[in-house]
Design an enzyme around this catalytic site. Structure first.
Site, PDB file in Angstrom:
ATOM      1  N   ARG A 184      -3.632  -9.987   4.909  1.00  0.00           N
ATOM      2  CA  ARG A 184      -4.075 -10.012   3.510  1.00  0.00           C
ATOM      3  C   ARG A 184      -2.909  -9.513   2.665  1.00  0.00           C
ATOM      4  O   ARG A 184      -2.489  -8.366   2.811  1.00  0.00           O
ATOM      5  CB  ARG A 184      -5.294  -9.100   3.356  1.00  0.00           C
ATOM      6  CG  ARG A 184      -5.884  -9.062   1.958  1.00  0.00           C
ATOM      7  CD  ARG A 184      -7.071  -8.095   1.904  1.00  0.00           C
ATOM      8  NE  ARG A 184      -7.667  -8.070   0.592  1.00  0.00           N
ATOM      9  CZ  ARG A 184      -7.207  -7.342  -0.420  1.00  0.00           C
ATOM     10  NH1 ARG A 184      -6.151  -6.586  -0.272  1.00  0.00           N
ATOM     11  NH2 ARG A 184      -7.815  -7.390  -1.597  1.00  0.00           N
ATOM     12  N   LYS A 196       0.817  -1.224   0.000  1.00  0.00           N
ATOM     13  CA  LYS A 196       0.000   0.000   0.000  1.00  0.00           C
ATOM     14  C   LYS A 196       0.846   1.267   0.000  1.00  0.00           C
ATOM     15  O   LYS A 196       2.015   1.252   0.367  1.00  0.00           O
ATOM     16  CB  LYS A 196      -0.990  -0.038   1.161  1.00  0.00           C
ATOM     17  CG  LYS A 196      -2.137  -0.988   0.832  1.00  0.00           C
ATOM     18  CD  LYS A 196      -3.286  -0.899   1.769  1.00  0.00           C
ATOM     19  CE  LYS A 196      -4.397  -1.820   1.233  1.00  0.00           C
ATOM     20  NZ  LYS A 196      -5.367  -2.148   2.274  1.00  0.00           N
TER      21      LYS A 196
HETATM   22  N1  HH2 Z   1      -7.464  -3.707   0.829  1.00  0.00           N
HETATM   23  C1  HH2 Z   1      -7.833  -3.700  -0.467  1.00  0.00           C
HETATM   24  C2  HH2 Z   1      -8.972  -4.422  -0.882  1.00  0.00           C
HETATM   25  N2  HH2 Z   1      -9.688  -5.146  -0.004  1.00  0.00           N
HETATM   26  N3  HH2 Z   1     -10.035  -5.942   2.203  1.00  0.00           N
HETATM   27  C3  HH2 Z   1      -9.697  -5.975   3.501  1.00  0.00           C
HETATM   28  N4  HH2 Z   1     -10.401  -6.705   4.373  1.00  0.00           N
HETATM   29  N5  HH2 Z   1      -8.607  -5.266   3.959  1.00  0.00           N
HETATM   30  C4  HH2 Z   1      -7.837  -4.517   3.141  1.00  0.00           C
HETATM   31  O1  HH2 Z   1      -6.876  -3.870   3.624  1.00  0.00           O
HETATM   32  C5  HH2 Z   1      -8.195  -4.448   1.752  1.00  0.00           C
HETATM   33  C6  HH2 Z   1      -9.324  -5.186   1.314  1.00  0.00           C
HETATM   34  C7  HH2 Z   1      -7.056  -2.918  -1.455  1.00  0.00           C
HETATM   35  O2  HH2 Z   1      -6.032  -3.680  -2.030  1.00  0.00           O
HETATM   36  P1  HH2 Z   1      -6.104  -4.454  -3.455  1.00  0.00           P
HETATM   37  O3  HH2 Z   1      -7.172  -5.504  -3.450  1.00  0.00           O
HETATM   38  O4  HH2 Z   1      -4.766  -4.959  -3.777  1.00  0.00           O
HETATM   39  O5  HH2 Z   1      -6.430  -3.352  -4.513  1.00  0.00           O
HETATM   40  P2  HH2 Z   1      -7.777  -2.912  -5.250  1.00  0.00           P
HETATM   41  O6  HH2 Z   1      -8.777  -2.503  -4.238  1.00  0.00           O
HETATM   42  O7  HH2 Z   1      -7.331  -1.770  -6.127  1.00  0.00           O
HETATM   43  O8  HH2 Z   1      -8.295  -4.057  -6.044  1.00  0.00           O
END
Ligand code: HH2
Length: 282
Positions: free
Chosen positions: A258, A223
């Site tokens: 995660r 992040k």
């Molecule tokens: N972060 C993201 C998405 N979902 N869910 C939980 N429970 N906790 C988190 O910190 C979290 C999450 C964001 O990361 P990512 O899925 O890599 O990116 P994007 O939302 O752009 O798909």
């Protein structure tokens, strides 16, 4: 501490769970578009399982800052082939579906998902009943605003306390709607309506969230706050800091991390688990 997810019961007192991120989206903040094709996504899921992932967190809607929401039908279209393949795998993978939509969650649960990872902590009024009816695990995450607006100058007086109050209230609402407490996990939502200092404070204050009595999920992997701490490191230079963040979270009491880099994270987290187990109770 146990976490119940339909037919599976995880014992988090033994070891931390590693949740591997799999975004079947064209626009996620890292890996954008790499796993949008079902074959690529299924291959990636199997690779993460082989590297030691306990759960695959499958998302069809990016929640990066500025992202717009994806209609339920389109999320389902993206998710279904991957869910079907993972349900048919032996042993069937434990899939969590990363969605704010109860309609999407319901369809994913029909297709064998065991967890709903809801970054809005059940803003959709139908979500609690959907989770309760399936006996699914659920991650209730704190977010300030929506992905479209959340990074517009977020402010808190005491971010850790405000997030804990919010999560306690969402837990209460979920349980009042029939969700079994043993199915609930909570997440401070690092980067979701948080400035760098807020994300750092939430990591530092994991013990206060753990004190709410449910497993704490921490998603710090790759992040932007890590990039900022490193003086502007781009996403492909955030691996070591991501591993450090996961280890810190575990040592402070997180039960689930995660992550994008599963193999490396499993190795980092196993050390943190071992140190945690070696600590004498005060
Ligand atoms: N972060 C993201 C998405 N979902 N869910 C939980 N429970 N906790 C988190 O910190 C979290 C999450 C964001 O990361 P990512 O899925 O890599 O990116 P994007 O939302 O752009 O798909």
């Amino acid at each position: 501490m146990i976490w119940r997810c339909r037919d599976l019961t995880f014992d988090l007192s033994r070891r931390t769970l590693v949740m591997g991120v799999l975004n079947v989206t064209p626009d996620s903040f890292s890996d954008a578009g790499r796993f949008a094709a079902p074959e690529a996504a299924i291959e990636r899921a199997h690779a993460m399982l082989a590297e030691g992932a306990d759960l695959i967190d499958l998302g069809a809607e990016s929640t990066r800052p500025g992202a717009v929401s994806v209609p339920a039908e389109e999320q389902i279209r993206r998710l279904e082939p991957v869910l079907e393949a993972l349900a048919a795998a032996a042993p069937a993978a434990c899939v969590s579906v990363d969605t704010r939509s109860a309609a999407v969650a319901a369809r994913a649960l029909e297709r064998g998902a065991r967890v709903v990872n809801d970054v809005s902590a059940m803003d959709d009024p139908a979500m609690a009943a959907t989770v309760a009816d399936a006996g699914a695990g659920v991650v209730l995450m704190h977010m300030r605003g929506t992905p479209a607006t959340m990074q517009d100058d977020p402010r808190y007086d005491d971010v850790a306390r405000e997030v804990a109050v919010f999560l306690r209230e969402r837990m209460r609402i979920a349980m009042a709607a029939g969700v079994d407490e043993a199915c609930v996990a909570i997440d401070p939502g690092i980067g979701f309506g948080k400035a760098v200092e807020h994300s750092l404070a939430l990591l530092a204050h994991v013990p206060e969230l753990a004190a709410l009595g449910r497993p704490v999920v921490v998603g710090a992997s790759r992040k932007s706050f890590l990039g900022r701490v490193l003086g502007g490191a781009p996403v492909e230079q955030r691996l070591e800091a991501s591993l450090a963040a996961a280890a810190i979270a575990v040592l402070l009491g997180a039960g689930i991390v995660r992550v994008h880099d599963v193999g490396a994270s499993v190795r980092a987290v196993r050390l943190a688990d071992a140190v945690r187990a070696a600590r004498r109770e005060p």
